[in-house]
Write a protein that holds these residues in place. Structure first.
Motif, PDB file in Angstrom:
ATOM      1  N   THR A   1       8.815  29.841  23.362  1.00 15.29           N
ATOM      2  CA  THR A   1       9.117  29.166  24.621  1.00 15.29           C
ATOM      3  C   THR A   1       7.913  28.345  25.095  1.00 15.29           C
ATOM      4  OG1 THR A   1      10.594  30.966  25.214  1.00 15.29           O
ATOM      5  CG2 THR A   1       9.851  29.526  27.000  1.00 15.29           C
ATOM      6  N   SER A   2       8.153  27.102  25.419  1.00 19.13           N
ATOM      7  CA  SER A   2       7.051  26.185  25.734  1.00 19.13           C
ATOM      8  C   SER A   2       6.253  26.635  26.959  1.00 19.13           C
ATOM      9  CB  SER A   2       7.596  24.775  25.943  1.00 19.13           C
ATOM     10  OG  SER A   2       8.542  24.746  27.010  1.00 19.13           O
ATOM     11  N   ILE A   3       6.947  26.947  28.059  1.00 15.37           N
ATOM     12  CA  ILE A   3       6.201  27.283  29.275  1.00 15.37           C
ATOM     13  C   ILE A   3       5.449  28.599  29.115  1.00 15.37           C
ATOM     14  CG2 ILE A   3       7.617  25.921  30.844  1.00 15.37           C
ATOM     15  CD1 ILE A   3       9.150  28.434  31.553  1.00 15.37           C
ATOM     16  N   SER A   4       5.982  29.514  28.323  1.00 12.10           N
ATOM     17  CA  SER A   4       5.261  30.757  28.064  1.00 12.10           C
ATOM     18  C   SER A   4       3.983  30.497  27.272  1.00 12.10           C
ATOM     19  CB  SER A   4       6.151  31.740  27.306  1.00 12.10           C
ATOM     20  OG  SER A   4       7.180  32.245  28.124  1.00 12.10           O
ATOM     21  N   GLN A   5       4.011  29.486  26.415  1.00  3.31           N
ATOM     22  CA  GLN A   5       2.801  29.150  25.667  1.00  3.31           C
ATOM     23  C   GLN A   5       1.697  28.661  26.601  1.00  3.31           C
ATOM     24  OE1 GLN A   5       3.074  27.130  21.789  1.00  3.31           O
ATOM     25  NE2 GLN A   5       5.305  27.127  22.074  1.00  3.31           N
ATOM     26  N   TYR A   6       2.075  27.892  27.592  1.00  2.00           N
ATOM     27  CA  TYR A   6       1.064  27.411  28.530  1.00  2.00           C
ATOM     28  C   TYR A   6       0.544  28.548  29.405  1.00  2.00           C
ATOM     29  CZ  TYR A   6       1.781  22.653  27.012  1.00  2.00           C
ATOM     30  OH  TYR A   6       1.821  21.517  26.243  1.00  2.00           O
ATOM     31  N   ALA A   7       1.403  29.505  29.700  1.00  2.00           N
ATOM     32  CA  ALA A   7       0.935  30.692  30.416  1.00  2.00           C
ATOM     33  C   ALA A   7      -0.058  31.469  29.568  1.00  2.00           C
ATOM     34  CB  ALA A   7       2.134  31.577  30.774  1.00  2.00           C
ATOM     35  N   ALA A   8       0.249  31.611  28.278  1.00  2.00           N
ATOM     36  CA  ALA A   8      -0.651  32.328  27.376  1.00  2.00           C
ATOM     37  C   ALA A   8      -1.964  31.579  27.195  1.00  2.00           C
ATOM     38  CB  ALA A   8       0.030  32.542  26.030  1.00  2.00           C
ATOM     39  N   LEU A   9      -1.907  30.261  27.207  1.00  3.88           N
ATOM     40  CA  LEU A   9      -3.135  29.467  27.123  1.00  3.88           C
ATOM     41  C   LEU A   9      -4.051  29.775  28.302  1.00  3.88           C
ATOM     42  CD1 LEU A   9      -4.883  27.201  25.925  1.00  3.88           C
ATOM     43  CD2 LEU A   9      -3.443  25.561  27.155  1.00  3.88           C
ATOM     44  N   GLN A  10      -3.480  29.854  29.485  1.00  6.98           N
ATOM     45  CA  GLN A  10      -4.250  30.230  30.669  1.00  6.98           C
ATOM     46  C   GLN A  10      -4.815  31.640  30.516  1.00  6.98           C
ATOM     47  OE1 GLN A  10      -4.991  28.387  33.284  1.00  6.98           O
ATOM     48  NE2 GLN A  10      -5.649  29.845  34.857  1.00  6.98           N
ATOM     49  N   ALA A  11      -4.005  32.555  29.989  1.00  2.23           N
ATOM     50  CA  ALA A  11      -4.437  33.944  29.843  1.00  2.23           C
ATOM     51  C   ALA A  11      -5.617  34.065  28.894  1.00  2.23           C
ATOM     52  CB  ALA A  11      -3.263  34.788  29.327  1.00  2.23           C
TER      53      ALA A  11
ATOM     54  N   THR B   1       4.739  41.092  29.363  1.00  2.00           N
ATOM     55  CA  THR B   1       5.750  41.520  28.394  1.00  2.00           C
ATOM     56  C   THR B   1       6.962  40.596  28.373  1.00  2.00           C
ATOM     57  OG1 THR B   1       6.632  43.059  30.047  1.00  2.00           O
ATOM     58  CG2 THR B   1       5.075  43.945  28.446  1.00  2.00           C
ATOM     59  N   GLY B   2       7.377  40.099  29.526  1.00  2.00           N
ATOM     60  CA  GLY B   2       8.562  39.257  29.594  1.00  2.00           C
ATOM     61  C   GLY B   2       8.332  37.824  29.142  1.00  2.00           C
ATOM     62  N   PHE B   3       7.091  37.407  29.006  1.00  2.00           N
ATOM     63  CA  PHE B   3       6.815  36.045  28.552  1.00  2.00           C
ATOM     64  C   PHE B   3       7.084  35.891  27.059  1.00  2.00           C
ATOM     65  CE2 PHE B   3       4.653  36.133  32.541  1.00  2.00           C
ATOM     66  CZ  PHE B   3       4.526  34.820  32.967  1.00  2.00           C
ATOM     67  N   ARG B   4       7.054  37.012  26.324  1.00  2.31           N
ATOM     68  CA  ARG B   4       7.345  37.047  24.893  1.00  2.31           C
ATOM     69  C   ARG B   4       6.445  36.108  24.091  1.00  2.31           C
ATOM     70  NH1 ARG B   4       7.644  40.817  24.357  1.00  2.31           N
ATOM     71  NH2 ARG B   4       8.646  40.872  22.325  1.00  2.31           N
ATOM     72  N   ILE B   5       5.156  36.326  24.196  1.00  5.96           N
ATOM     73  CA  ILE B   5       4.209  35.568  23.383  1.00  5.96           C
ATOM     74  C   ILE B   5       3.325  36.540  22.599  1.00  5.96           C
ATOM     75  CG2 ILE B   5       2.184  34.064  23.374  1.00  5.96           C
ATOM     76  CD1 ILE B   5       4.699  32.509  23.855  1.00  5.96           C
ATOM     77  N   GLY B   6       3.470  36.466  21.285  1.00  6.15           N
ATOM     78  CA  GLY B   6       2.569  37.158  20.377  1.00  6.15           C
ATOM     79  C   GLY B   6       1.968  36.121  19.452  1.00  6.15           C
ATOM     80  N   TYR B   7       1.165  36.577  18.512  1.00  4.45           N
ATOM     81  CA  TYR B   7       0.628  35.646  17.529  1.00  4.45           C
ATOM     82  C   TYR B   7       0.161  36.411  16.302  1.00  4.45           C
ATOM     83  CZ  TYR B   7      -3.474  36.781  20.499  1.00  4.45           C
ATOM     84  OH  TYR B   7      -4.419  37.403  21.272  1.00  4.45           O
ATOM     85  N   LEU B   8       0.185  35.709  15.183  1.00  2.00           N
ATOM     86  CA  LEU B   8      -0.294  36.312  13.947  1.00  2.00           C
ATOM     87  C   LEU B   8      -1.369  35.425  13.338  1.00  2.00           C
ATOM     88  CD1 LEU B   8       0.931  34.845  11.122  1.00  2.00           C
ATOM     89  CD2 LEU B   8       3.032  35.870  11.969  1.00  2.00           C
ATOM     90  N   LEU B   9      -2.295  36.089  12.656  1.00  2.00           N
ATOM     91  CA  LEU B   9      -3.393  35.408  11.989  1.00  2.00           C
ATOM     92  C   LEU B   9      -3.360  35.820  10.521  1.00  2.00           C
ATOM     93  CD1 LEU B   9      -4.548  36.884  14.868  1.00  2.00           C
ATOM     94  CD2 LEU B   9      -6.260  35.101  14.508  1.00  2.00           C
ATOM     95  N   ALA B  10      -3.365  34.846   9.635  1.00  2.00           N
ATOM     96  CA  ALA B  10      -3.278  35.137   8.211  1.00  2.00           C
ATOM     97  C   ALA B  10      -3.928  34.024   7.410  1.00  2.00           C
ATOM     98  CB  ALA B  10      -1.819  35.298   7.780  1.00  2.00           C
ATOM     99  N   ASP B  11      -4.439  34.374   6.248  1.00  2.00           N
ATOM    100  CA  ASP B  11      -4.986  33.377   5.341  1.00  2.00           C
ATOM    101  C   ASP B  11      -3.958  32.280   5.104  1.00  2.00           C
ATOM    102  OD1 ASP B  11      -7.279  32.934   3.167  1.00  2.00           O
ATOM    103  OD2 ASP B  11      -5.347  32.496   2.219  1.00  2.00           O
ATOM    104  N   ARG B  12      -4.436  31.057   4.993  1.00  2.00           N
ATOM    105  CA  ARG B  12      -3.522  29.908   4.888  1.00  2.00           C
ATOM    106  C   ARG B  12      -2.544  30.046   3.720  1.00  2.00           C
ATOM    107  NH1 ARG B  12      -8.533  28.122   4.673  1.00  2.00           N
ATOM    108  NH2 ARG B  12      -8.247  26.805   6.518  1.00  2.00           N
ATOM    109  N   SER B  13      -2.936  30.745   2.673  1.00  2.00           N
ATOM    110  CA  SER B  13      -2.044  30.904   1.526  1.00  2.00           C
ATOM    111  C   SER B  13      -0.838  31.770   1.854  1.00  2.00           C
ATOM    112  CB  SER B  13      -2.808  31.518   0.351  1.00  2.00           C
ATOM    113  OG  SER B  13      -3.247  32.837   0.654  1.00  2.00           O
TER     114      SER B  13
END
Length: 384
Positions: free
Chosen positions: A267-277, A238-250
């Motif tokens: 946040t860059s380092i949180s992105q790498y944590a999420a990549l590992q996850a 929860t504290g890493f604050r990484i979500g994501y959205l998926l949507a048609d390119r339009s």
């Protein structure tokens, strides 16, 4: 100078959840079953990946939409688990938690005066964001329908001003979700209509009876659907604050503009944590989910023994019992529970007027805490 503040901001309020917490904070000997986050630590391998990202100096700006390897991992996971197919280059945005994804989506698609349909009771974070975007929230009463906002209920509330339907399933605060057949009926209703679907699926990894189904898996509504997920609940981040959205390119190309000027990038380092996850740890949630299932069974058993009306949750880690107590509001009852029983639950009216008479109980706690909390609730009810 307050009189010159934006009226859209002046007309929203601090959430009922926060108001309640502020009133009961500092109370001694209170068992709290309120928190909406996993009680598990972030997995060790994710923490190590976070440290490694710092050591590797991954501390600079990233692309606005997030690092490409993470977007590719999001594509792979959502394709494998939910049958979705969103291009990592131009159909995915990494956001600062699911909340920011909801915000930038609504600000992109809503024009002043347009209506957004959402279930009631519902997580209180949507209504203020709709209003800040100039929209009009329209809550649909789901209490007599096991808290499910079905195609029939949606149909009854569509007007020429309807611009978006929010599907927040599995649900906070009720834990219910929609079946594949129920989602297909909604897809058939909304296809070819100028209505967006915002599918908040942050609890998609925490389901108990059947695997999660995304409405975006129905091709006929893919183009008008924005899916929102993240690692907060699935990986206890929860504290890493990484979500994501998926949507048609339009759609995504316009959301990206709002996102860019809103936060630049996550946040860059949180992105790498999420990549590992989402690569090494893509199935980390299974252990947590098994534990939640055991707690869910225990909580339901106890609540039913108390004679309470409760709809069995399909996912997330909440249950939403109706308490037959004569207090004027759920908020008043919540204060009484704290003062008289030493128990904190979230008042149901924090989740719209349709939560009146209910209380949200989180079972994201160990069994010892749950047992003590439920003992206190049972003792309180026996004295009413």
């Amino acid at each position: 100078m307050e009189q010159y503040i934006n009226n859209n901001v002046k007309n929203i309020e601090i959430s009922g959840i926060r108001k309640f917490f502020n009133l009961v904070s500092g109370k001694e000997d209170v068992v709290s079953l309120t928190i909406g986050q996993p009680d598990f630590n972030t997995p060790e391998h994710i923490k190590e990946a976070t440290k490694q990202a710092i050591d590797d100096n991954q501390t600079t700006y990233t692309p606005n939409a997030g690092i490409l390897p993470l977007r590719q991992a999001i594509h792979d996971v959502t394709n494998e688990k939910y049958g979705l197919n969103y291009d990592s280059e131009d159909e995915i945005i990494v956001t600062v938690g699911a909340s920011q994804a909801i915000d930038v989506t609504l600000r992109t698609i809503i024009k002043p005066g347009e209506e957004v349909l959402l279930p009631g009771p519902v997580y209180p974070g949507y209504e203020p964001l709709i209003k800040l975007a100039g929209g009009v929230p329209v809550h649909i009463d789901t209490r007599d329908n096991d808290f499910k906002m079905t195609a029939q209920l949606i149909k009854e509330h569509i007007t020429d001003k309807t611009k978006c339907v929010i599907l927040p399933y599995p649900s906070n605060p009720t834990g219910v979700t929609l079946t594949e057949d129920e989602l297909e009926e909604i897809a058939q209703l909304l296809k070819d209509q100028p209505i967006f679907i915002l599918a908040d699926e942050i609890y998609s990894e925490l389901t108990y009876n059947e695997p999660h189904v995304s409405i975006a898996s129905f091709e006929e509504v893919r183009e008008q659907t924005i899916v929102i997920q993240g690692v907060s609940k699935s990986h206890s981040m929860t504290g890493f604050r990484i979500g994501y959205l998926l949507a048609d390119r339009s759609i995504r190309k316009h959301i990206l503009k709002v996102h860019q000027y809103n936060v630049s990038c996550p946040t860059s380092i949180s992105q790498y944590a999420a990549l590992q996850a989402l690569t090494v740890g893509k199935n980390d949630s299974e252990i947590m989910c098994q534990s939640y299932a055991e707690r869910r069974a225990y909580v339901l058993k106890r609540l039913k023994q108390m004679g309470l009306d409760v709809v069995e949750p399909d996912g997330a880690f909440y249950v939403f019992p109706k308490l037959k107590v004569s207090d004027h509001t759920s908020f008043d009852l919540g204060l009484r529970l704290v003062d008289e029983a030493g128990l904190a639950l979230v008042p149901g009216d924090a989740f719209s007027e349709y939560g009146q008479g209910y209380m949200r109980l989180s079972y994201a706690y160990n069994m010892e805490v749950l047992e003590e909390g439920l003992n206190r609730l049972e003792d309180f009810l026996s004295k009413q």
